[in-house]
Scaffold this motif. Sequence first.
Motif, PDB file in Angstrom:
ATOM      1  N   ASN A   1     -28.578   6.397  41.788  1.00 16.03           N
ATOM      2  CA  ASN A   1     -27.556   6.914  40.897  1.00 16.03           C
ATOM      3  C   ASN A   1     -28.060   6.939  39.455  1.00 16.03           C
ATOM      4  N   ASN A   2     -29.185   7.557  39.249  1.00 13.45           N
ATOM      5  CA  ASN A   2     -29.782   7.625  37.908  1.00 13.45           C
ATOM      6  C   ASN A   2     -29.393   8.879  37.145  1.00 13.45           C
ATOM      7  N   ALA A   3     -28.407   9.621  37.623  1.00 11.24           N
ATOM      8  CA  ALA A   3     -27.950  10.836  36.950  1.00 11.24           C
ATOM      9  C   ALA A   3     -26.446  10.990  37.163  1.00 11.24           C
ATOM     10  N   LEU A   4     -25.797  11.695  36.254  1.00 17.36           N
ATOM     11  CA  LEU A   4     -24.351  11.909  36.361  1.00 17.36           C
ATOM     12  C   LEU A   4     -23.985  12.575  37.689  1.00 17.36           C
ATOM     13  N   ALA A   5     -24.806  13.496  38.141  1.00 18.10           N
ATOM     14  CA  ALA A   5     -24.519  14.220  39.384  1.00 18.10           C
ATOM     15  C   ALA A   5     -24.586  13.321  40.614  1.00 18.10           C
ATOM     16  N   THR A   6     -25.327  12.221  40.543  1.00 21.64           N
ATOM     17  CA  THR A   6     -25.468  11.326  41.692  1.00 21.64           C
ATOM     18  C   THR A   6     -24.803   9.967  41.447  1.00 21.64           C
TER      19      THR A   6
ATOM     20  N   GLN B   1     -22.537   6.719  41.559  1.00 23.97           N
ATOM     21  CA  GLN B   1     -21.922   5.985  42.652  1.00 23.97           C
ATOM     22  C   GLN B   1     -20.413   6.018  42.473  1.00 23.97           C
ATOM     23  N   VAL B   2     -19.679   6.431  43.491  1.00 23.43           N
ATOM     24  CA  VAL B   2     -18.222   6.567  43.418  1.00 23.43           C
ATOM     25  C   VAL B   2     -17.570   5.210  43.702  1.00 23.43           C
TER      26      VAL B   2
ATOM     27  N   ILE C   1     -31.032   2.954  34.035  1.00 23.56           N
ATOM     28  CA  ILE C   1     -29.763   3.637  33.751  1.00 23.56           C
ATOM     29  C   ILE C   1     -29.045   3.849  35.076  1.00 23.56           C
ATOM     30  N   ASP C   2     -27.791   3.447  35.134  1.00 22.56           N
ATOM     31  CA  ASP C   2     -26.986   3.632  36.338  1.00 22.56           C
ATOM     32  C   ASP C   2     -25.696   4.339  35.981  1.00 22.56           C
ATOM     33  N   PHE C   3     -25.268   5.252  36.848  1.00 19.18           N
ATOM     34  CA  PHE C   3     -24.031   6.000  36.658  1.00 19.18           C
ATOM     35  C   PHE C   3     -23.039   5.618  37.742  1.00 19.18           C
ATOM     36  N   PHE C   4     -21.776   5.438  37.348  1.00 20.05           N
ATOM     37  CA  PHE C   4     -20.689   5.142  38.270  1.00 20.05           C
ATOM     38  C   PHE C   4     -19.538   6.095  37.963  1.00 20.05           C
TER      39      PHE C   4
ATOM     40  N   LEU D   1     -22.832   0.882  27.073  1.00 16.66           N
ATOM     41  CA  LEU D   1     -21.862   1.467  27.989  1.00 16.66           C
ATOM     42  C   LEU D   1     -21.456   2.814  27.428  1.00 16.66           C
ATOM     43  N   TRP D   2     -21.563   3.847  28.230  1.00 17.82           N
ATOM     44  CA  TRP D   2     -21.164   5.196  27.834  1.00 17.82           C
ATOM     45  C   TRP D   2     -20.162   5.686  28.874  1.00 17.82           C
ATOM     46  N   VAL D   3     -19.022   6.193  28.428  1.00 19.36           N
ATOM     47  CA  VAL D   3     -17.989   6.710  29.326  1.00 19.36           C
ATOM     48  C   VAL D   3     -17.861   8.208  29.081  1.00 19.36           C
ATOM     49  N   PHE D   4     -17.931   8.972  30.179  1.00 22.35           N
ATOM     50  CA  PHE D   4     -17.872  10.429  30.130  1.00 22.35           C
ATOM     51  C   PHE D   4     -16.661  10.940  30.888  1.00 22.35           C
ATOM     52  N   ARG D   5     -16.157  12.077  30.489  1.00 25.19           N
ATOM     53  CA  ARG D   5     -15.163  12.802  31.291  1.00 25.19           C
ATOM     54  C   ARG D   5     -15.901  13.443  32.463  1.00 25.19           C
ATOM     55  N   PRO D   6     -15.153  13.898  33.483  1.00 31.19           N
ATOM     56  CA  PRO D   6     -15.814  14.540  34.628  1.00 31.19           C
ATOM     57  C   PRO D   6     -16.677  15.750  34.252  1.00 31.19           C
ATOM     58  N   ASP D   7     -16.354  16.419  33.135  1.00 33.13           N
ATOM     59  CA  ASP D   7     -17.149  17.584  32.743  1.00 33.13           C
ATOM     60  C   ASP D   7     -18.411  17.187  31.962  1.00 33.13           C
TER      61      ASP D   7
END
Length: 90
Positions: A1-6, A8-9, A33-36, A75-81
């Motif tokens: 999960n090293n990218a926004l597209a992948t 972890q849900v 870097i990990d994305f959730f 910590l960075w928080v993004f919207r779905p877009d």
Amino acid sequence: NNALATAQVLGSLLASDRASMSVAGQFANANDIDFFRFTARRDSIQQVSTTPSAHVSVVFDLDYADGLARANTQLWVFRPDGTLVLMADD
């Protein structure tokens, strides 16, 4: 999960009995870097009125325990877009 597209849900934050979730892991290296991905959407049981609020209060608590120095985390928080809405350092 090293990218926004992948990312972890994690599911819905508000679907838990205490409106909380816990994630544990470890750093692979200093540049790890990990994305959730999670949602914070009320369902019919959690509505506070007939006109539900569009906002949900959330606290992010990052703990690091290795017995030595603290990690230099961000910590960075993004919207779905992909729009950045929050950033925290240290």
